[in-house]
Design an enzyme around this catalytic site. Structure first.
Site, PDB file in Angstrom:
ATOM      1  CG  HIS A   1      38.486  41.286  40.595  1.00 21.74           C
ATOM      2  ND1 HIS A   1      37.312  40.976  41.609  1.00 21.74           N
ATOM      3  CD2 HIS A   1      39.348  41.136  41.493  1.00 21.74           C
ATOM      4  CE1 HIS A   1      37.532  41.233  42.811  1.00 21.74           C
ATOM      5  NE2 HIS A   1      38.728  41.260  42.859  1.00 21.74           N
TER       6      HIS A   1
ATOM      7  CB  CYS B   1      31.329  39.031  56.376  1.00 24.65           C
ATOM      8  SG  CYS B   1      33.065  39.158  56.286  1.00 24.65           S
TER       9      CYS B   1
HETATM   10  C1  LIG Z   1      38.783  44.639  46.153  1.00 23.81           C
HETATM   11  C2  LIG Z   1      39.465  45.330  46.703  1.00 23.81           C
HETATM   12  C3  LIG Z   1      40.863  44.864  47.019  1.00 23.81           C
HETATM   13  C4  LIG Z   1      41.249  43.417  46.908  1.00 23.81           C
HETATM   14  O1  LIG Z   1      41.614  43.327  45.429  1.00 23.81           O
HETATM   15  P1  LIG Z   1      41.827  41.776  44.826  1.00 23.81           P
HETATM   16  O2  LIG Z   1      42.308  41.980  43.599  1.00 23.81           O
HETATM   17  O3  LIG Z   1      40.528  41.270  45.156  1.00 23.81           O
HETATM   18  O4  LIG Z   1      43.042  41.124  45.892  1.00 23.81           O
HETATM   19  C5  LIG Z   1      41.649  45.759  47.734  1.00 23.81           C
HETATM   20  N1  LIG Z   1      41.406  46.966  48.019  1.00 23.81           N
HETATM   21  C6  LIG Z   1      40.124  47.769  47.483  1.00 23.81           C
HETATM   22  C7  LIG Z   1      39.748  48.962  47.785  1.00 23.81           C
HETATM   23  C8  LIG Z   1      39.298  46.850  46.969  1.00 23.81           C
HETATM   24  O5  LIG Z   1      38.335  47.329  46.561  1.00 23.81           O
END
Ligand SMILES: *Cc1c(COP(=O)(O)O)cnc(C)c1O
Length: 387
Positions: free
Chosen positions: A204, A329
């Site tokens: 995503h 946040c």
């Molecule tokens: C967004 C992100 C995550 C979490 O990923 P999800 O697919 O939303 O669980 C973990 N590590 C980094 C560096 C991120 O940018």
């Protein structure tokens, strides 16, 4: 209704590219079978789609299909890597090395392991966010089993020297995990060349759907063991049970394919947009770059601004632009970002920060509007603070 704010928060998430959506759609309806079913056409269709996606993703990172474990995203992949290795290798040692600027999805599993008797070293970073490799080497012990260092930071975009870290780890027989959620399809990633043993991915952040990602787990030189964290039907060679979500997986593969195909010119375009935005802020006094401009993600710009309150600035800008402050946040968080404080930013400047995530659908016109409005908001807040 007034216009929606310009979206400049690509590190938080991205919209699904229409080409990705179109690839996914048939797998919700016509081709809805369970990929694990092998008794009829519906299952075979879904299974073939998953097989294709797995091969595509493996090829892109220079892995083999058996080394890809699909997960619900990078959070789950990080948990599976860190806890899975800890559980599989605890008889060899109980020491893990990571970095103070990692994502919470790495830091929190490490902290959890500390409650179980593991020891974790959280390495500091240099003022520009890069890891000091001498500190890494010095932190390695007899009982170190895993080093976890992210590829690209989600707040300041800093790119860590993966190949050098992989070399250090492999020369000492220690496993190397990298959280590449922000890096995949934005910089070249090669698990063989960079000596990466485990790598977390998500769809995503690269114009794919939410709720899908993968963990790469090396099968040769060395063969990496991970203890499953979800037990059930034994999917993914027992490493991650649960029915595979065919549409998501198809979309993930499509998103990576597009990102890699367009990487070269898109990264140039993003860098131009970043430079456009930074040159506007640079004309102001008391604006500081967090991280560095050269070793970082092209679409990332993170700044701290003197003489303004961070949440007041976000509030003033919220109808113009969708951005985050340095901390996860944003406006409601009372604690300053752990990443910015690790760079040595004093608390006040760490709080007064903006993280711009420039993405595929942003234009120079949008950047010009955002820069102009942000500068106006900064000036007026500074004036109000003085009077
Ligand atoms: C967004 C992100 C995550 C979490 O990923 P999800 O697919 O939303 O669980 C973990 N590590 C980094 C560096 C991120 O940018």
């Amino acid at each position: 209704m007034s216009q929606r704010p310009i979206y400049l928060d690509a590190h938080a998430t991205t919209p699904v590219d229409e080409r990705v959506l179109n690839a996914m759609l048939p797998y919700f309806t016509e081709h809805f079978g369970n990929p694990s079913t092998n008794t009829h056409l519906y299952g075979w269709e879904a299974s073939a789609a998953v097989k294709n996606a797995r091969e595509t993703i493996a090829n892109i990172i220079n892995a083999t299909p058996e080394e890809i474990v699909f997960t619900s995203g990078a959070t789950e992949a990080n948990n599976l890597a860190i806890k899975g290795v800890a559980e599989a290798y605890f008889d060899r040692g109980k020491h893990i090395i990571t970095v103070a600027t990692e994502h919470r999805a790495v830091l929190n599993p490490c902290q959890y392991l500390e409650t179980l008797g593991f020891e974790v070293t959280y390495l500091p970073v240099l003022p520009d966010g890069l890891l000091d490799l001498q500190k890494l080497t010095a932190a390695i012990r007899e009982d170190t089993i895993l080093v976890s260092v992210m590829a690209a930071n989600n707040e300041i975009g800093v790119l860590q020297p993966l190949a050098a870290i992989g070399e250090i780890c492999h020369s000492q027989g220690i496993l190397f995990h990298t959280d590449a959620a922000q890096a995949i399809a934005k910089i070249p990633l090669d698990v063989a060349g960079m000596k990466i043993d485990l790598m977390s991915l998500t769809a995503h952040k690269i114009y794919g759907p939410k709720g899908v990602g993968a963990l790469y787990v090396r099968r040769r030189d060395p063969r990496v063991k991970i203890a499953p964290q979800l037990q059930g039907g034994g999917q993914e060679r027992g490493r991650r049970s649960g029915t595979l979500y065919t549409p998501q997986i198809v979309g993930f593969a499509k998103a990576i394919t597009i990102g890699v195909a367009e990487m070269q010119w898109e990264s140039k375009r993003l860098l131009q947009l970043k430079q456009q935005l930074w040159s506007m802020f640079e004309s102001l006094d008391g604006v500081y770059l967090n991280g560095n401009l050269t070793t970082s993600l092209q679409g990332n710009l993170n700044i701290s601004i003197e003489g303004v309150d961070g949440s007041a600035l976000l509030l003033a800008l919220q109808s113009v632009v969708a951005v985050s402050s340095g901390s996860a946040c944003a406006a409601t968080s009372t604690a300053p970002s752990h990443v910015l404080t690790a760079l040595g930013r004093e608390e006040k400047l760490a709080r007064a920060s903006l993280r711009f995530g420039i993405g595929r659908f942003n234009t120079p016109e949008e950047i010009a509007i955002v820069g102009k409005q942000a500068i106006a908001a900064i000036k007026s807040l500074r004036q109000a603070n003085q009077s």
